[in-house]
Design an enzyme around this catalytic site. Sequence first.
Site, short mmCIF file in Angstrom:
data_model
loop_
_atom_site.label_atom_id
_atom_site.label_comp_id
_atom_site.label_asym_id
_atom_site.label_seq_id
_atom_site.Cartn_x
_atom_site.Cartn_y
_atom_site.Cartn_z
N ASP A 52 29.74 5.35 -40.32
CA ASP A 52 29.67 4.79 -41.66
C ASP A 52 30.06 5.81 -42.71
O ASP A 52 30.17 7.01 -42.44
CB ASP A 52 28.24 4.31 -41.94
CG ASP A 52 27.80 3.20 -41.01
OD1 ASP A 52 28.68 2.53 -40.42
OD2 ASP A 52 26.57 3.01 -40.86
N TYR A 110 23.79 10.38 -30.93
CA TYR A 110 23.75 10.63 -32.37
C TYR A 110 22.58 11.57 -32.65
O TYR A 110 21.53 11.50 -31.99
CB TYR A 110 23.55 9.34 -33.15
CG TYR A 110 24.80 8.50 -33.27
CD1 TYR A 110 25.67 8.66 -34.35
CD2 TYR A 110 25.12 7.55 -32.30
CE1 TYR A 110 26.82 7.88 -34.46
CE2 TYR A 110 26.26 6.77 -32.40
CZ TYR A 110 27.11 6.95 -33.49
OH TYR A 110 28.25 6.18 -33.60
#
Length: 280
Positions: A52, A110
Amino acid sequence: MRNIALVISYDGTDYRGFQSQPEGYTVQDKLEEAIRMLTGERVKAIGSGRTDAGVHARCQVVNFETHSAIPIDRWTIALNTRLPNDIVVQRAWEVSEQFHARKHAIRKTYRYTINCNRIPDLFRRRYEFHHPAPLDVKAMHEAICHLIGKHDFSAFTSPHSVKPSHIRTILDARVELETPSDNHINYPSSLVDSERDQKYYPGKQRGILHVYVTGTGFLYNMVRIITGTLIQVGEGKRTADQVASILASMDRARAGPTAVPQGLTLWEVAYPDGAFEAPE
């Protein structure tokens, strides 16, 4: 036609994410522009996944097809001289024509970084979320362990998700406290902070926390919502066991807020053995 794979790192602060979009200024746009400057070709760079706006990558894997005869050992330096300073090609391979950076990835990790020291770190502020109060690291770790396995993660994705299924598999998840480095600024006032913390924040810790989540696939904002919920656990606003009931509810309204993007980094992408072997 050659198929080239790259490992790239980037500081996502100023970008609208990895994947190209009408508004422009994405990491993919910059990478494809650098390849065009180098080879004269307009290629489509395929990433292992989206990140993002404001999210970083330590290890984003990309592949693209080219007619260029540039030797593979020249690609890294040649592209880096044509890329902005916040995008770096770490390595390049020539791979088989079947290799696909997204489809062949078997897991991704992540990392979300939280600074819960009283004073923010000037030099790491672009890569972490500053939470000025200490957190209960043990409770946060206990909470995230409830998410390991195959589950419906509807409670931990954006209501704007367009995925037909929210079932995903988390292979590993943990919260770690970073060991202070030798150059950490530690003045005598820290003793006063420690005494104050023990009085007002019993059972909580200061320091740099890293939330690691490894899975076979992720949903829109999934790791950031997980982290936002964990922070509430660390604050004592929720218990670790409540995370299991939030997951079971499949209700986004039950989970915590979406954590800010700058603390999130695509840390690692794994592939089957032999995926990067050169074509015969």
